[in-house]
Design an enzyme around this catalytic site. Structure first.
Site, PDB file in Angstrom:
ATOM      1  N   ARG A 242       2.675  34.537 -44.686  1.00 54.46           N
ATOM      2  CA  ARG A 242       3.257  33.219 -44.921  1.00 54.46           C
ATOM      3  C   ARG A 242       4.683  33.283 -44.403  1.00 54.46           C
ATOM      4  O   ARG A 242       5.362  34.319 -44.533  1.00 54.46           O
ATOM      5  CB  ARG A 242       3.262  32.869 -46.419  1.00 54.46           C
ATOM      6  CG  ARG A 242       1.908  32.453 -46.974  1.00 54.46           C
ATOM      7  CD  ARG A 242       1.446  31.098 -46.451  1.00 54.46           C
ATOM      8  NE  ARG A 242       0.196  30.645 -47.030  1.00 54.46           N
ATOM      9  CZ  ARG A 242      -1.008  30.831 -46.485  1.00 54.46           C
ATOM     10  NH1 ARG A 242      -1.121  31.471 -45.332  1.00 54.46           N
ATOM     11  NH2 ARG A 242      -2.088  30.367 -47.080  1.00 54.46           N
ATOM     12  N   GLU A 271       6.700  24.957 -42.435  1.00 55.61           N
ATOM     13  CA  GLU A 271       5.703  24.373 -41.532  1.00 55.61           C
ATOM     14  C   GLU A 271       5.580  22.877 -41.778  1.00 55.61           C
ATOM     15  O   GLU A 271       5.604  22.448 -42.928  1.00 55.61           O
ATOM     16  CB  GLU A 271       4.341  25.041 -41.763  1.00 55.61           C
ATOM     17  CG  GLU A 271       4.363  26.492 -41.341  1.00 55.61           C
ATOM     18  CD  GLU A 271       3.029  27.199 -41.502  1.00 55.61           C
ATOM     19  OE1 GLU A 271       2.002  26.529 -41.693  1.00 55.61           O
ATOM     20  OE2 GLU A 271       3.026  28.431 -41.430  1.00 55.61           O
ATOM     21  N   HIS A 289      -0.036  28.544 -36.727  1.00 59.18           N
ATOM     22  CA  HIS A 289      -0.851  28.889 -37.898  1.00 59.18           C
ATOM     23  C   HIS A 289      -2.357  28.790 -37.580  1.00 59.18           C
ATOM     24  O   HIS A 289      -3.061  27.939 -38.131  1.00 59.18           O
ATOM     25  CB  HIS A 289      -0.488  28.000 -39.099  1.00 59.18           C
ATOM     26  CG  HIS A 289      -0.836  28.639 -40.421  1.00 59.18           C
ATOM     27  ND1 HIS A 289      -0.135  28.392 -41.572  1.00 59.18           N
ATOM     28  CD2 HIS A 289      -1.810  29.506 -40.768  1.00 59.18           C
ATOM     29  CE1 HIS A 289      -0.677  29.079 -42.582  1.00 59.18           C
ATOM     30  NE2 HIS A 289      -1.713  29.759 -42.101  1.00 59.18           N
TER      31      HIS A 289
HETATM   32  C1  DGY Z   1      -5.244  31.111 -45.349  1.00 57.52           C
HETATM   33  O1  DGY Z   1      -6.464  31.062 -45.511  1.00 57.52           O
HETATM   34  O2  DGY Z   1      -4.482  31.394 -46.271  1.00 57.52           O
HETATM   35  C2  DGY Z   1      -4.726  30.856 -43.974  1.00 57.52           C
HETATM   36  O3  DGY Z   1      -3.379  30.846 -43.883  1.00 57.52           O
HETATM   37  C3  DGY Z   1      -5.353  29.619 -43.375  1.00 57.52           C
HETATM   38  O4  DGY Z   1      -6.650  29.931 -43.045  1.00 57.52           O
END
Ligand code: DGY
Length: 323
Positions: A242, A271, A289
């Protein structure tokens, strides 16, 4: 008849979640939109809802749970990361939270490895130059990268995705270090050919550092200015976790000052906004992402998210509960 069915909100049109999958089992409060649902709209639809099937763009917090009221039984997140959901508050209220692990592990590890190769070998910079008409012939001095094969990889967060990255790294003849809150059992370390390090040691020893941790209060801002300064000047940082795990301003400065060699990023602090210093850094490979973005994976995420939602609403144990 349909009014007897539990009402659910699906916050976005998603692969793998067709009307047919939910038909006859729940009533969907409104047609899922093609873009993220505005928070006001989610709040408006929430009262009396039994389930929310949401994405990482939706904040499922206390005010939303208040708006939904006691009917809310399940929050099924179409993502493995659940940092957008106040899980502690949901647990306190007896609301089940579910996510979509496993089905996206390999796709996300592929992407992480691809970002590592792309950043190490300056893919973005080289391709941008070619598209700009600057490819004037083979250049012995052009776009010199760092070797991946045989390098030392530091995996921060050796969970399922981190382990899948380790499997790939083995094929690249890499020495693999990892950092978790606690070391893994010795047999697991042996199977994965990984060695435990404290975070600061891992950063200092690694040629490549890949971030695979969930976002929690402990991992927010984990890689800031001081930790970036511990990395080798030839090192590459990859973030598939993240954005908030990294201080983007500090990373932009480190790239500008050549404190590290390159970065490969799939996720960002705010984001869809990307820090201008990163956009300006030729040594950063920046993706929007897309870690889990294969058609098959997204379909499987949808099926799992729907099955989790329906399981809780029918009184059975969901397939991948978080609480
Ligand atoms: C998640 O699943 O946490 C990703 O960032 C998106 O698929």
């Amino acid at each position: 008849m349909s009014s007897m069915l539990p009402k659910v909100v699906v916050t976005r049109r998603l692969p793998g979640i067709s009307g047919a999958r939910l038909a006859g089992k729940v009533t969907v409060a409104a047609p899922p939109p093609d873009a993220p649902m505005p928070p006001e709209e989610l709040l408006r639809l929430a009262p009396g809802t039994s389930g929310i099937l949401c994405t990482l763009a939706d904040r499922i917090d206390r005010p939303l749970m208040d708006a939904a009221g006691p009917s809310l039984k399940v929050v099924s997140n179409y993502a493995v990361g659940v940092n957008n959901v106040d899980v502690a508050e949901a647990t306190r209220r007896g609301i089940r939270v579910c996510n979509t692990p496993d089905v996206l592990t390999q796709a996300t590890a592929d992407l992480g490895f691809a970002l590592m190769l792309a950043a190490a070998r300056k893919f973005s910079e080289a391709e941008t130059a070619l598209r700009a008409g600057e490819f004037t012939g083979w250049d012995p001095w052009g776009f010199l990268g760092v070797p991946v094969y045989g390098g030392t990889l530091g995996i921060v967060g050796l969970g399922k995705i981190g382990a899948a990255v380790a499997v790939r790294a083995k094929g690249f003849g890499m020495r693999i270090l990892y950092h978790n809150r606690r070391p893994l059992p010795a047999d697991r370390e042996r199977i994965l050919s990984v060695e435990y390090r404290g975070l600061d040691e891992l950063l200092a020893e690694s040629d490549f550092v890949i971030l695979c941790v969930p976002l929690t209060p402990e991992t927010r801002g984990l890689i800031g200015r001081e930790r970036l300064a511990r990395m080798k000047r030839t090192a590459v940082l990859v973030n598939i976790a993240r954005g908030e795990v990294v201080d983007e301003g500090a990373l932009a400065d480190a790239l500008a000052e050549r404190g590290i060699f390159a970065a490969g990023l799939d996720v960002y602090e705010k984001e869809p906004v990307v820090h201008p210093g990163l956009l300006a850094a030729p040594s950063a490979v920046l993706l929007p992402h897309v870690g889990s973005a294969t058609a098959e994976t997204r379909e499987r995420m949808g099926r799992l998210a729907a099955e989790n939602l329906l399981a809780v609403l029918s009184g059975t144990e969901p397939f991948s509960p978080v609480n």
